[in-house]
Scaffold this active site. Structure first.
Site, PDB file in Angstrom:
ATOM      1  N   HIS A  21     -58.304  32.906  -8.992  1.00 40.20           N
ATOM      2  CA  HIS A  21     -58.012  33.553  -7.706  1.00 40.20           C
ATOM      3  C   HIS A  21     -59.186  34.319  -7.107  1.00 40.20           C
ATOM      4  O   HIS A  21     -59.073  34.842  -6.000  1.00 40.20           O
ATOM      5  CB  HIS A  21     -56.817  34.507  -7.829  1.00 40.20           C
ATOM      6  CG  HIS A  21     -57.133  35.763  -8.590  1.00 40.20           C
ATOM      7  ND1 HIS A  21     -57.068  35.852  -9.957  1.00 40.20           N
ATOM      8  CD2 HIS A  21     -57.524  36.989  -8.170  1.00 40.20           C
ATOM      9  CE1 HIS A  21     -57.400  37.060 -10.344  1.00 40.20           C
ATOM     10  NE2 HIS A  21     -57.692  37.784  -9.291  1.00 40.20           N
TER      11      HIS A  21
HETATM   12  C1  UD1 Z   1     -56.305  40.917  -5.086  1.00 36.12           C
HETATM   13  C2  UD1 Z   1     -57.484  41.809  -5.431  1.00 36.12           C
HETATM   14  C3  UD1 Z   1     -58.137  41.318  -6.706  1.00 36.12           C
HETATM   15  C4  UD1 Z   1     -57.129  41.152  -7.825  1.00 36.12           C
HETATM   16  C5  UD1 Z   1     -55.955  40.303  -7.370  1.00 36.12           C
HETATM   17  C6  UD1 Z   1     -54.898  40.290  -8.434  1.00 36.12           C
HETATM   18  C7  UD1 Z   1     -58.724  42.809  -3.554  1.00 36.12           C
HETATM   19  C8  UD1 Z   1     -59.945  42.738  -2.740  1.00 36.12           C
HETATM   20  N1  UD1 Z   1     -58.514  41.776  -4.396  1.00 36.12           N
HETATM   21  O1  UD1 Z   1     -56.821  39.640  -4.771  1.00 36.12           O
HETATM   22  O2  UD1 Z   1     -59.130  42.243  -7.116  1.00 36.12           O
HETATM   23  O3  UD1 Z   1     -57.758  40.560  -8.933  1.00 36.12           O
HETATM   24  O4  UD1 Z   1     -55.404  40.862  -6.164  1.00 36.12           O
HETATM   25  O5  UD1 Z   1     -54.050  39.196  -8.299  1.00 36.12           O
HETATM   26  O6  UD1 Z   1     -57.988  43.755  -3.470  1.00 36.12           O
HETATM   27  N2  UD1 Z   1     -50.741  36.477  -0.783  1.00 36.12           N
HETATM   28  C9  UD1 Z   1     -49.491  35.922  -0.658  1.00 36.12           C
HETATM   29  N3  UD1 Z   1     -48.481  36.512  -1.363  1.00 36.12           N
HETATM   30  C10 UD1 Z   1     -48.661  37.583  -2.176  1.00 36.12           C
HETATM   31  C11 UD1 Z   1     -49.956  38.098  -2.314  1.00 36.12           C
HETATM   32  C12 UD1 Z   1     -50.988  37.525  -1.608  1.00 36.12           C
HETATM   33  O7  UD1 Z   1     -49.270  34.971   0.070  1.00 36.12           O
HETATM   34  O8  UD1 Z   1     -47.700  38.068  -2.789  1.00 36.12           O
HETATM   35  C13 UD1 Z   1     -51.836  35.910   0.009  1.00 36.12           C
HETATM   36  C14 UD1 Z   1     -52.293  36.942   1.054  1.00 36.12           C
HETATM   37  O9  UD1 Z   1     -51.540  36.862   2.198  1.00 36.12           O
HETATM   38  C15 UD1 Z   1     -53.729  36.576   1.260  1.00 36.12           C
HETATM   39  C16 UD1 Z   1     -54.143  36.023  -0.101  1.00 36.12           C
HETATM   40  O10 UD1 Z   1     -52.979  35.709  -0.814  1.00 36.12           O
HETATM   41  O11 UD1 Z   1     -53.848  35.569   2.206  1.00 36.12           O
HETATM   42  C17 UD1 Z   1     -55.007  36.995  -0.852  1.00 36.12           C
HETATM   43  O12 UD1 Z   1     -54.302  38.196  -1.145  1.00 36.12           O
HETATM   44  P1  UD1 Z   1     -55.085  39.593  -1.320  1.00 36.12           P
HETATM   45  O13 UD1 Z   1     -54.138  40.611  -1.800  1.00 36.12           O
HETATM   46  O14 UD1 Z   1     -55.864  39.906  -0.093  1.00 36.12           O
HETATM   47  O15 UD1 Z   1     -56.154  39.298  -2.427  1.00 36.12           O
HETATM   48  P2  UD1 Z   1     -56.003  38.633  -3.863  1.00 36.12           P
HETATM   49  O16 UD1 Z   1     -56.772  37.371  -3.872  1.00 36.12           O
HETATM   50  O17 UD1 Z   1     -54.571  38.595  -4.245  1.00 36.12           O
HETATM   51  N1  UDP Z   2     -50.129  37.516 -14.778  1.00 35.27           N
HETATM   52  C1  UDP Z   2     -48.781  37.203 -14.746  1.00 35.27           C
HETATM   53  N2  UDP Z   2     -48.398  36.011 -14.208  1.00 35.27           N
HETATM   54  C2  UDP Z   2     -49.286  35.105 -13.708  1.00 35.27           C
HETATM   55  C3  UDP Z   2     -50.667  35.438 -13.745  1.00 35.27           C
HETATM   56  C4  UDP Z   2     -51.046  36.656 -14.274  1.00 35.27           C
HETATM   57  O1  UDP Z   2     -47.947  37.986 -15.218  1.00 35.27           O
HETATM   58  O2  UDP Z   2     -48.865  34.036 -13.239  1.00 35.27           O
HETATM   59  C5  UDP Z   2     -50.546  38.794 -15.360  1.00 35.27           C
HETATM   60  C6  UDP Z   2     -51.527  38.638 -16.494  1.00 35.27           C
HETATM   61  O3  UDP Z   2     -50.858  38.436 -17.720  1.00 35.27           O
HETATM   62  C7  UDP Z   2     -52.278  39.955 -16.435  1.00 35.27           C
HETATM   63  C8  UDP Z   2     -52.327  40.259 -14.956  1.00 35.27           C
HETATM   64  O4  UDP Z   2     -51.244  39.523 -14.372  1.00 35.27           O
HETATM   65  O5  UDP Z   2     -51.545  40.972 -17.094  1.00 35.27           O
HETATM   66  C9  UDP Z   2     -53.642  39.831 -14.376  1.00 35.27           C
HETATM   67  O6  UDP Z   2     -53.555  39.831 -12.988  1.00 35.27           O
HETATM   68  P1  UDP Z   2     -54.518  38.977 -12.057  1.00 35.27           P
HETATM   69  O7  UDP Z   2     -55.106  37.848 -12.817  1.00 35.27           O
HETATM   70  O8  UDP Z   2     -53.740  38.681 -10.830  1.00 35.27           O
HETATM   71  O9  UDP Z   2     -55.607  40.051 -11.607  1.00 35.27           O
HETATM   72  P2  UDP Z   2     -56.941  40.645 -12.276  1.00 35.27           P
HETATM   73  O10 UDP Z   2     -56.624  41.123 -13.637  1.00 35.27           O
HETATM   74  O11 UDP Z   2     -57.978  39.577 -12.245  1.00 35.27           O
HETATM   75  O12 UDP Z   2     -57.318  41.735 -11.334  1.00 35.27           O
END
Ligand code: UD1
Ligand code: UDP
Length: 358
Positions: free
Chosen positions: A210
Site C-alpha cells: 500500500h
Molecule cells: C495511510 C497512511 C500510511 C499507513 C496506512 C495504513 C498517510 C500519509 N498514510 O495510507 O502511513 O501505512 O494508512 O494502512 O497517512 N481508502 C478507502 N477506504 C478506506 C481507507 C482508504 O477507499 O477505508 C482510500 C482513500 O479514499 C484514498 C486511499 O485509499 O483514496 C488512500 O488512503 P489514505 O488514508 O490517504 O492513505 P493510505 O494509503 O491508507
Molecule cells: N492488517 C490487518 N488486515 C489486513 C492488513 C493488515 O489486520 O488485511 C494489520 C496488520 O496485521 C498490522 C497492521 O494492520 O497489525 C498494519 O497496518 P498497515 O499495513 O495498513 O499499515 P502500516 O503498519 O504499514 O502503517
C-alpha cells in the site's frame, strides 16, 4: 499523584488501520485511570479498515468521528486539523496521544502543539531517512512537537538523539508487539480463515502492498506484480483500498498465482501471517509481526525503519525490483535466532505509568 491521576483526561487521535491496534493496547492499559476520549479522524472508513478493528480489539467507540476520508495530503490534513482544533477548543484534555506516522498523527501533533496541550507520541523515533515518504515528514514533525516520545526500539532512541531530541524520550517497547502477544491466543481460538480460504499452513505466501511509492506509479506497481508472477507458489493478497483503486486506474491485472481477497480483520491477519511460508509486504507493522511470529519476510522497499529485523536476518529488502523479489523468494531462508527486540508485551503499561507521573 494518584488522586490527581483520577481526574486526568487523555485523548487518543487516530484514523488509520494500524492506529486502531496501537490505541487499543494503550486504551486497555489506561483502564480506569481517568477519562478517555477517542477522536477518529475518519482517514480510514471502510467497515473492514475501521469499525471491524474497534469491535475485534475492544476499543471503545470513537467519541467523535470527523469523517475526513481521502484526498490530497493537504486536503486530508487540513480537514482533520479543522475538526481536531474545534474539539480541542471545547474539550481540553491533559494529554493528546498520537500514534505512528500517518496524516492523522501529523494533524493531531500540530493542533495539540498550537493549543499548548501536552502530546505523547507512541512509536516515536522511527526513521527511513527517505523524505519522499509522506510518513517520514509526519514522523519528523510529530517528534519535534511531542512532549513525551515513546520509542519502540533502541534504534529509535538513537535516531532522536541524532536530531538533538533527548528530553521526554523513553524506550518502552512496541505497542504492536503488545497487541500480537495479547491477541494471538484469541486469534488461534477464533479465526477460521485458513479453512475459509481452503489453505494449508506453509503452502501459501501472504502479500500486502500500500505504500504510495509502490502503488501510485504504474511502472513500479507493474514491476512488483511481475516479480510476484514469477513465483511458482500461491500468494494470498488482501488488497488495501488504495492499491485496489490504483490497479483499476492503471488497468493492471494481478498474475494468476495471486489470489485477491478483501482486507482482513486483525485476528484473521495474525493467523494468515503465522501460517504463511513467506510474507511479502511494504507494511511497517507486518514486518514486525512476521519477525515476532517467525515467518520470513521480504520487504518490497529499499529501506526500512525496522532495521533490527534485517540485522537479525529475518527480513530482506528488494524494493520494487521484480528479479530481486523472485530471487529472494527462492534463496532467502532465515535460520538464526530472533532476539527480543520489541519488548516484553508491556509497552502500553509503561506508557501509562510514565503519563501518570509526567
Ligand atoms: C495511510 C497512511 C500510511 C499507513 C496506512 C495504513 C498517510 C500519509 N498514510 O495510507 O502511513 O501505512 O494508512 O494502512 O497517512 N481508502 C478507502 N477506504 C478506506 C481507507 C482508504 O477507499 O477505508 C482510500 C482513500 O479514499 C484514498 C486511499 O485509499 O483514496 C488512500 O488512503 P489514505 O488514508 O490517504 O492513505 P493510505 O494509503 O491508507
Ligand atoms: N492488517 C490487518 N488486515 C489486513 C492488513 C493488515 O489486520 O488485511 C494489520 C496488520 O496485521 C498490522 C497492521 O494492520 O497489525 C498494519 O497496518 P498497515 O499495513 O495498513 O499499515 P502500516 O503498519 O504499514 O502503517
Amino acid at each position: 499523584m494518584i488522586e490527581f491521576c483520577k481526574f486526568m483526561k487523555i485523548l487518543h487521535i487516530i484514523g488509520a488501520r494500524p492506529q486502531f491496534i496501537k490505541a487499543a493496547m494503550v486504551s486497555k492499559a489506561w483502564g480506569q485511570n481517568g477519562e478517555e476520549a477517542i477522536l477518529h479522524t475518519g482517514q480510514h472508513y471502510d467497515e473492514n479498515m475501521s469499525r471491524l478493528f474497534f469491535a475485534e480489539l475492544g476499543l471503545p467507540e470513537p467519541t467523535l468521528n470527523l469523517g475526513v476520508g481521502g484526498g490530497s495530503h493537504a486536503e486530508q490534513t487540513s480537514r482533520m486539523m479543522t475538526g481536531i482544533d474545534q474539539y480541542l477548543e471545547a474539550e481540553t484534555p491533559d494529554w493528546v496521544i498520537i500514534y505512528g506516522d500517518t496524516n492523522s498523527t501529523l494533524g493531531g501533533a500540530l493542533c495539540a502543539a498550537k493549543r499548548l496541550i501536552r502530546t505523547a507520541h507512541v512509536e516515536a523515533g522511527l526513521r527511513s531517512f527517505n523524505r519522499a515518504m509522506p510518513e517520514e515528514i509526519n514522523r519528523v514533525v510529530s517528534d519535534t512537537l511531542a512532549n513525551l516520545l515513546f520509542c519502540p526500539t533502541v534504534k529509535a532512541v538513537e535516531n532522536l538523539k541524532n536530531e538533538g531530541i533527548t528530553r521526554g524520550v523513553f524506550n518502552v517497547g512496541d505497542v504492536m508487539a503488545d497487541g500480537l502477544f495479547f491477541f494471538l491466543k484469541a486469534a488461534r481460538e477464533k479465526s477460521t480463515i485458513l479453512e475459509d480460504l481452503g489453505l494449508s499452513p506453509e503452502y501459501y505466501g501472504l502479500v500486502t502492498l500500500h505504500r504510495s511509492g509502490n502503488v501510485d506509479n504504474r511502472d513500479t506497481l507493474a514491476a512488483i506484480l511481475k516479480g510476484m508472477g514469477q513465483i511458482d507458489f500461491p500468494l494470498i493478497f488482501p488488497v488495501h483500498p488504495r492499491t485496489r483503486k490504483m490497479l483499476e486506474q492503471f488497468n493492471l491485472a494481478v498474475p494468476g498465482n495471486m489470489h485477491v481477497i478483501e482486507p482482513l480483520g486483525y485476528l484473521d491477519m495474525l493467523m494468515m501471517e503465522q501460517n504463511a511460508e513467506c510474507i511479502l509486504t511494504d507494511s511497517g507493522g507486518i514486518q514486525k509481526e512476521a519477525y515476532l511470529l517467525g515467518t520470513r519476510c521480504i520487504t518490497l522497499r529499499d529501506e526500512t525503519e525496522w532495521v533490527e529485523t534485517v540485522e537479525a536476518g529475518w527480513n530482506c529488502l528488494t524494493g520494487a525490483d521484480s528479479s530481486k523479489i523472485t530471487a529472494r523468494f527462492y534463496d532467502f531462508k532465515p535460520q538464526g535466532s530472533r532476539p527480543d527486540i520489541y519488548g516484553d508485551g508491556r509497552a502500553a503499561d509503561k506508557i501509562i505509568e510514565i503519563l501518570k507521573t509526567s
